[in-house]
Design an enzyme around this catalytic site. Structure first.
Site, mmCIF file in Angstrom:
data_model
loop_
_atom_site.group_PDB
_atom_site.id
_atom_site.type_symbol
_atom_site.label_atom_id
_atom_site.label_comp_id
_atom_site.label_asym_id
_atom_site.label_seq_id
_atom_site.Cartn_x
_atom_site.Cartn_y
_atom_site.Cartn_z
ATOM 1 N N GLU A 200 0.821 -1.222 0.000
ATOM 2 C CA GLU A 200 0.000 0.000 0.000
ATOM 3 C C GLU A 200 0.852 1.267 0.000
ATOM 4 O O GLU A 200 0.371 2.346 0.320
ATOM 5 C CB GLU A 200 -0.948 -0.017 1.204
ATOM 6 C CG GLU A 200 -1.944 -1.169 1.130
ATOM 7 C CD GLU A 200 -2.884 -1.222 2.319
ATOM 8 O OE1 GLU A 200 -2.708 -0.432 3.265
ATOM 9 O OE2 GLU A 200 -3.798 -2.070 2.295
ATOM 10 N N ASP A 236 -3.565 -0.727 12.094
ATOM 11 C CA ASP A 236 -4.391 -1.881 11.722
ATOM 12 C C ASP A 236 -3.571 -3.102 12.085
ATOM 13 O O ASP A 236 -2.575 -3.417 11.417
ATOM 14 C CB ASP A 236 -4.724 -1.871 10.224
ATOM 15 C CG ASP A 236 -5.585 -3.085 9.837
ATOM 16 O OD1 ASP A 236 -5.878 -3.908 10.736
ATOM 17 O OD2 ASP A 236 -5.948 -3.200 8.656
ATOM 18 N N LYS A 332 -15.820 -1.905 3.012
ATOM 19 C CA LYS A 332 -15.194 -2.281 1.738
ATOM 20 C C LYS A 332 -16.297 -2.970 0.938
ATOM 21 O O LYS A 332 -16.699 -4.097 1.283
ATOM 22 C CB LYS A 332 -14.062 -3.281 1.968
ATOM 23 C CG LYS A 332 -12.848 -2.739 2.695
ATOM 24 C CD LYS A 332 -11.879 -3.876 3.057
ATOM 25 C CE LYS A 332 -10.574 -3.367 3.627
ATOM 26 N NZ LYS A 332 -9.778 -4.451 4.282
#
Ligand code: PGA
Ligand code: ZN
Length: 416
Positions: A200, A236, A332
């Protein structure tokens, strides 16, 4: 009617990890919509099945045979009807027949085709003229776990959120600055650091878990002082990837430490309190609603967010609400398949004051629809990376939305 579906094209493209994924084009009388599906690396067990057996090729075959003929002639404006029809065509509970990613791409392409049919930006088509709030970007600046290799930390994502930033553009800039400062500190701390980044765009250093957090928190403090915003750190933990069911403990390979559920609770509490964390996602494995609830009860001014725990699924969220498992939920859309399903879950979250966080996935395309969903759903937070093209397109789209809104644009009313 401008939004009648006249043609649908399906194709196989690649995502940011080089994996095959599905793209759908929908042509209406006066509009055009295109959407492609993202992919997870640390997926929740209760997510819909992304592809039927046979992968993307089989998904395309099924879309051509089962979905395209049904949708041609329908009105793209009838989002809910089309999403219900996708469930009916699939006929299973978890989209294992046609694939959750097929449903997702068709659903999002439909929404965009309807929006362009009436010359509207997607967020306005979905939410109307009154949608005017921009989300705070929650950005990944350092990471490990399933998104990196080697001796990176076990914690999947070290995040930053620039609270009190006056505009979205200012907020995006603050996150970029934190990312840069973290990079400089890593170079100083480890002369052998190669500047490697994970899936990411977050730095992936050879570093212990808490040492990495210290660097991120320090960078947040510096940027807060320089820009006059309140940058705070988050994590996270993607704890399902650390949990070993047989041993009943969380294994931190990088630190050589194992923690049982109680020790994990103490560890997370220590991190929240000593580093003033604003956000912790998936601190426990995806079936441990009880430990989530214990933690949520004990923290102040910190979002405890369920990703693998809830998988954007309304029923799982309701189960969480009943035991006060969290105070925030990741949204999501491809975890549940359709836009309507994602909206139903978001609505439930809002009713019960859970903060919905619209999120990217680790495998992304240049599809920027989540930027519009965050504004349309009026989500106070959007989770997307700080760097790499497939992340920056979402940020840049929000900058354009802010410009479109002009002096009606406001940052979301959100404080911790
Ligand atoms: P993903 O997870 O790899 O499944 O997209 C990212 C996340 O846990 O937020
Ligand atoms: Zn997550």
């Amino acid at each position: 009617m401008s939004s009648v579906i006249e043609d649908i094209m399906t194709r196989k493209i690649f995502n940011s990890r080089g994996e095959e994924t599905l793209e759908i084009d929908i042509v209406t009388t006066a509009g055009f919509g295109r959407a492609s599906a993202p992919a997870g690396a640390s997926k929740g067990k209760a997510e819909v099945v992304p592809y039927p057996e046979g992968g993307v090729d089989e998904a395309i075959k099924k879309a051509e045979e089962l979905i395209v003929p049904e949708l041609i002639g329908m009105d793209a404006n009838e989002q809910e009807e089309i999403d219900i029809l996708l469930h009916e065509i699939d006929g299973t509970k978890d989209f294992r027949n046609v694939g959750g990613n097929t449903a997702f791409a068709v659903s999002l392409a439909t929404a965009e085709a309807a929006a362009t049919s009436y010359d509207m930006p997607l967020f306005q088509h979905l939410a109307g003229y009154l949608a005017n709030e921009l989300p705070y970007p929650l950005g990944n600046v350092l990471g490990g776990g399933k998104h990196a290799l080697g001796k990176a930390p076990d914690i999947q994502e070290y995040l930053v959120i620039p609270l009190k930033a006056p505009t979205f553009s200012d907020a995006a800039k603050a996150n970029i600055l934190v990312h840069q400062k973290v990079g400089s500190s890593l170079k100083k701390a480890d002369k052998t650091f190669t500047g490697g980044r994970g899936d990411e765009g977050a730095w992936a250093p050879n570093m212990k878990n808490e040492e990495a957090l210290e660097i991120v928190v320090k960078a947040c403090e510096e940027v807060s002082r320089e820009l006059g915003v309140e940058c705070r750190a988050g994590l996270d933990m993607a704890a399902s990837t650390l949990w070993k069911q047989k041993e009943k403990c969380y294994v931190y390979t990088r630190d050589g430490i194992k923690r049982d559920s109680g020790e994990q609770l103490d560890f997370v509490l220590h991190l929240v309190e000593d580093y003033n964390l604003a956000y912790v996602e998936d601190p426990f494995h995806e079936e441990d609603y009880e430990s989530f609830a214990e933690l949520t009860k004990k923290v102040k001014k910190c979002l405890i967010c369920g990703d693998d725990l809830f998988v954007t699924n309304r029923e799982r969220l309701i189960r969480g609400i009943k035991v006060c498992a969290a105070n925030s939920i990741i949204i999501k859309a491809n975890q549940v398949g359709t836009l309507t399903d994602a909206w139903e879950t978001t609505k439930m979250a809002k009713k019960t004051r859970y903060i919905p966080v619209v999120s990217h996935r680790s495998g992304e395309t240049s599809d920027a629809h989540i930027a519009h969903l965050a504004v349309a759903f009026s989500c106070p937070v959007i989770k997307t990376g700080v760097l790499h093209g497939e992340r920056v397109v979402k940020i840049n789209e929000l900058i354009r939305i802010e410009e479109t809104l002009g002096n009606r644009a406001e940052m979301s009313i959100f404080d911790l």
